[in-house]
Design an enzyme around this catalytic site. Structure first.
Site, mmCIF file in Angstrom:
data_model
loop_
_atom_site.group_PDB
_atom_site.id
_atom_site.type_symbol
_atom_site.label_atom_id
_atom_site.label_comp_id
_atom_site.label_asym_id
_atom_site.label_seq_id
_atom_site.Cartn_x
_atom_site.Cartn_y
_atom_site.Cartn_z
ATOM 1 C CG ASP A 1 47.848 29.864 50.361
ATOM 2 O OD1 ASP A 1 47.242 28.807 50.111
ATOM 3 O OD2 ASP A 1 48.841 29.924 51.099
ATOM 4 C CE1 TYR B 1 52.790 26.623 58.092
ATOM 5 C CE2 TYR B 1 52.005 24.850 56.687
ATOM 6 C CZ TYR B 1 52.985 25.391 57.495
ATOM 7 O OH TYR B 1 54.143 24.710 57.721
ATOM 8 C CG HIS C 1 55.209 22.212 53.538
ATOM 9 N ND1 HIS C 1 55.227 21.316 54.588
ATOM 10 C CD2 HIS C 1 55.042 23.431 54.103
ATOM 11 C CE1 HIS C 1 55.061 21.957 55.728
ATOM 12 N NE2 HIS C 1 54.960 23.237 55.462
ATOM 13 C CG ASP D 1 55.055 51.588 42.347
ATOM 14 O OD1 ASP D 1 56.134 52.163 42.099
ATOM 15 O OD2 ASP D 1 53.978 51.891 41.790
ATOM 16 C CG LEU D 2 60.674 51.177 46.776
ATOM 17 C CD1 LEU D 2 62.165 51.044 47.063
ATOM 18 C CD2 LEU D 2 59.915 51.521 48.030
ATOM 19 C CG ASP D 3 56.830 56.400 43.135
ATOM 20 O OD1 ASP D 3 57.288 55.577 42.331
ATOM 21 O OD2 ASP D 3 55.639 56.742 43.145
ATOM 22 C CG ASN E 1 59.434 42.843 28.108
ATOM 23 O OD1 ASN E 1 59.960 43.642 28.887
ATOM 24 N ND2 ASN E 1 58.233 43.025 27.612
ATOM 25 C CG LEU F 1 62.621 51.496 37.830
ATOM 26 C CD1 LEU F 1 64.051 51.302 38.316
ATOM 27 C CD2 LEU F 1 62.442 50.909 36.433
ATOM 28 C CG HIS G 1 57.890 23.453 57.678
ATOM 29 N ND1 HIS G 1 56.649 23.751 58.176
ATOM 30 C CD2 HIS G 1 58.539 22.798 58.701
ATOM 31 C CE1 HIS G 1 56.533 23.303 59.411
ATOM 32 N NE2 HIS G 1 57.668 22.716 59.746
#
Length: 756
Positions: free
Chosen positions: A379, A461, A510, A519-521, A655, A664, A674
């Site tokens: 989408d 949708y 479907h 993106d936590l800090d 990787n 991180l 559904h």
């Protein structure tokens, strides 16, 4: 002193007199604080607004116009307005904000560095040249551009082929016109006798991906009755169009399908029909309001339901692209393709997350007809943000929510305004965050949360995107699905692929999958991934050695490599998994924020599929990687039309790099299988169709931070709990007795989508 008392007495007497007059005249008394919606620019709670978050702000319409002007004057080739462009033309596909690097932003936000230059990303379709291609440019600095830099190869490692470009609205229109003017006239008897075709009574829906290998641009076009909610009124006719040529006159039909039978084209269909070899299952004409697909209520309106409102006006504050609510603050934006995204999320002034946003939404369909069985929608390529339309007060959001506009430049030279496409409101969830009763006292806290919401209507949708901020320091992401199911014409073994929901309608099974970047800090940018779980161990009972007892033991692990932090969709995951900081709370516990995922997905597309790498993020319910500037998104808008050679393959992010004490990023997949049922007609309800995840503090604080909420309630058996000084809830009859001044209902969603 006596004079002051006299003035006070006179003022009180005047107020009481005014109230009595209002009551005698049968009018409501509404204090100004109830009826006034204050400007959202003030200080609120623990945080104060600043302009630093403008570093994340979406492009303004003025900036978009200036970028278009610059490109038209400096690219050195003629550019056609995309709304009128042919495949063989050059055009600007879209323009959006280019985020600065995280290092630049943090230097500016946290260390007093210079503000990063503001730049735009411009995507150009070059169809009018010997080697057609798609090129991406950085344009800047804004607001007055002086340069453009081709970043395509730097970003993707190669040039982008022209066949992988997204489809302009004009190309969709040209495909429909091609069928109406050139193909349907080849089968006049069939079209007339089976569909009563008059040139306007069929609606179409195209399917992606468009073929089976790179370079293909072959699209199945499904046909329905042209009525309201046409998605559940299939007619059984599906046509495969090859529109790969840049010369529209060379487009052709490759296959035709009707009611279980395949034909080489419209000419063969007509011939077989005349000979009586086509099995016809004629559909009754449906009224234009859709009949069973109409959303018009089947019963008269009754008394209105309960409403929420703020007795003293909003307790949150908005300025530009920043929201402040009690201890929370964050910046927000709406990307034209990936939709809502939040930045610099802070609680009590400490950054919890640098970025939180949607990446992709996929839907993989099943059927016994060719179009639906081919459907693997991504989408973001259609525009999750682009299709966030005006919200309806009192239904989509609380009536008195704050409504904000968004702006896009796509498929045109001019920006477009989506009025009231974002809403922000405080919500009482009518459940305690915490509470306890004893014979001596009672303490509790009502669950009052701030909600940032937008809704995307992607063809049939509707996805409701919610970002919810709790007083406990938790952030909740919640997605609800509604809208119409997509359907196929019912024939043969259709119920092997879904449910029959109307006489000629197969609700096709479907699988929805939604991918988020988190993106936590936590306590800074250097974090590690830690898991806690339990396992039973059998031990000798210390006080009774002849017996044994099974006791749960806490199992702790630090996941040191990306491969260990990639949890497959069907694998067992530790029940507690969190980003840990290089710091401890008061009790010596490692500070962290935990992921808690709520999802019930179907199976992921088998990896043997030739297009699976384009949606390889769906392999994992959670994957944690080392953050890299060249891995900003888990998907690409070009993956839809060329999934066989994807420009971004998320699996390559994993990787086996070290993830201890690194910046991180968590990538989270949520979804649901559904299998449509009769109750999905006319419309799928949100009830039970809710998935999401929480980001919850885990030893990050020394105690529950909500204990400092000003909404807390506490009283003892010895206190007068009916006193306002003891229990603010007891004062509701005074503080909340007024009614808000509801503004007149307005809605701009039906206005022509004119450009600014």
């Amino acid at each position: 002193m006596n004079l002051k008392i006299a003035y006070i007495f006179l003022a009180l007497s005047a107020a009481i007199s005014f109230i009595l007059i209002c009551l005698l005249l049968g009018k409501e008394w509404r204090p100004a604080t109830c009826g006034t919606r204050p400007q959202h620019i003030q200080e609120t709670g623990h945080r104060v607004h600043n302009d630093h978050n403008l570093v994340f702000a979406d492009l303004t319409p003025g900036e978009m116009v200036r970028v278009v002007k610059y490109l038209r004057e400096n690219l050195g080739v003629p550019l056609v307005d995309a709304s009128r462009a042919n495949p063989s033309d050059n055009c600007i596909y879209y323009i959006s904000m280019q985020l600065p690097t995280k290092a630049e932003v943090l230097r500016f936000l946290d260390r007093g560095g210079v503000r990063p230059p503001r730049q735009a990303l411009a995507v150009i379709f070059f169809g009018n040249q010997p080697m057609p291609n798609v090129t991406e440019y950085l344009v800047g600095p804004l607001p007055k551009p002086t340069y453009h830099r081709d970043i395509t190869v730097l970003k993707y490692g190669r040039k982008l082929p022209y066949y992988g470009r997204l489809i302009l609205q004009n190309e969709y229109d040209q495909i429909d016109a091609f069928l109406r003017s050139r193909e349907f006239p080849k089968a006049p008897n069939f079209m007339s006798q089976v569909f009563d075709y008059n040139g306007t009574n069929l609606a179409s829906l195209n399917v992606a991906p468009r073929g089976f290998q790179s370079g293909d641009r072959k699209t199945w076009i499904l046909h329905f009755q042209a009525v309201t909610g046409f998605y559940v009124h299939p007619m059984g006719l599906e046509v495969l169009v090859d529109h790969s040529s840049l010369n529209i006159s060379q487009w052709k039909v490759l296959k035709v399908f009707y009611n279980g039978q395949y034909f080489e084209g419209m000419v063969q269909l007509e011939s077989e029909f005349k000979q009586g070899h086509v099995k016809v299952d004629k559909v009754k004409k449906t009224p234009t309001d859709g009949g069973y697909s109409s959303l018009k209520p089947r019963v008269p309106h009754q008394n209105p339901g309960p409403l929420q409102y703020e007795p003293r006006g909003p307790r949150y504050s908005i300025r530009s692209n920043q929201v402040v609510f009690q201890a929370w603050s964050f910046a927000f934006g709406m990307d034209v393709h990936t939709g809502p995204r939040l930045f610099d999320i802070r609680f009590k002034g400490e950054r919890i997350a640098y970025e939180l946003g949607l990446q992709e939404a996929s839907a993989i369909y099943s059927s016994n007809s060719p179009g639906a069985m081919s459907a693997r929608y991504l989408d973001a390529s259609y525009g999750i943000g682009k299709f966030a339309f005006s919200l309806v007060p009192g239904v989509d959001c609380p009536y008195l929510a704050t409504y904000l506009d968004s702006y896009y430049l796509i498929d045109s030279f001019m920006p477009e305004k989506r009025e009231n496409s974002i809403c922000i409101f405080e919500e009482n969830s009518e459940i305690p965050v915490r509470r306890h009763y004893s014979k001596m006292n009672y303490g509790g806290l009502a669950s009052s949360v701030l909600v940032f919401r937008t809704i995307s209507t992607l063809e049939n949708y509707d996805y409701i995107w919610n970002f919810i901020f709790h007083q406990s320091g938790a952030v909740e992401v919640k997605v609800q699905a509604t809208g119409y199911i997509s359907s196929s014409f019912f024939f043969g073994d259709g119920t092997e692929f879904g449910s029959r929901v109307q006489e000629h309608t197969l609700g096709t099974m479907h699988n929805h999958a939604l991918h988020f970047k988190v993106d936590l800090d936590i306590g800074g940018t250097k974090n590690s991934l830690v898991t806690h779980d339990m396992a039973f161990e059998t031990v000798q009972v210390p006080w009774s050695p002849e017996h044994h007892i099974e006791r749960p033991r806490l199992i702790k692990k630090v996941l040191d490599k990306e491969d260990k932090a990639a949890f497959r969709l069907d694998s067992k995951m530790p029940r507690y998994i969190y980003f840990a900081a290089n710091s401890e709370n008061k009790w010596g516990q490692e500070q962290g924020y935990r992921f808690q995922i709520i999802s019930f997905p179907g199976d992921h597309l088998p990896e043997t599929s030739t297009m699976e790498r384009a949606i390889s993020w769906g392999r994992y319910k959670l994957a944690v990687t080392k953050r890299k500037e060249d891995e900003p998104t888990s998907s690409s808008i070009y993956n839809q039309n060329d999934p066989w050679t994807p420009t971004v393959a998320f699996a390559d992010f994993i990787n086996n790099e070290t993830i201890i004490n690194e910046d991180l990023v968590a990538w989270i997949t949520i979804g649901f299988l559904h299998i449509p049922h009769a109750e999905d007609v006319p419309n799928t309800v949100t009830v039970g169709n809710t998935v999401g995840f929480f980001l919850r503090p885990y030893n990050y604080y020394d105690e529950d931070p909500s204990i400092y909420s000003p909404d807390g309630v506490f009283f003892t058996s010895e206190q007068d709990f009916g006193s306002c000084e003891v229990n603010p809830i007891a004062c509701l009859s005074k503080t909340a007795s007024c009614l808000p001044n509801f503004p007149p209902f307005t809605y701009s969603g039906f206005q022509n989508m004119t450009r600014l």
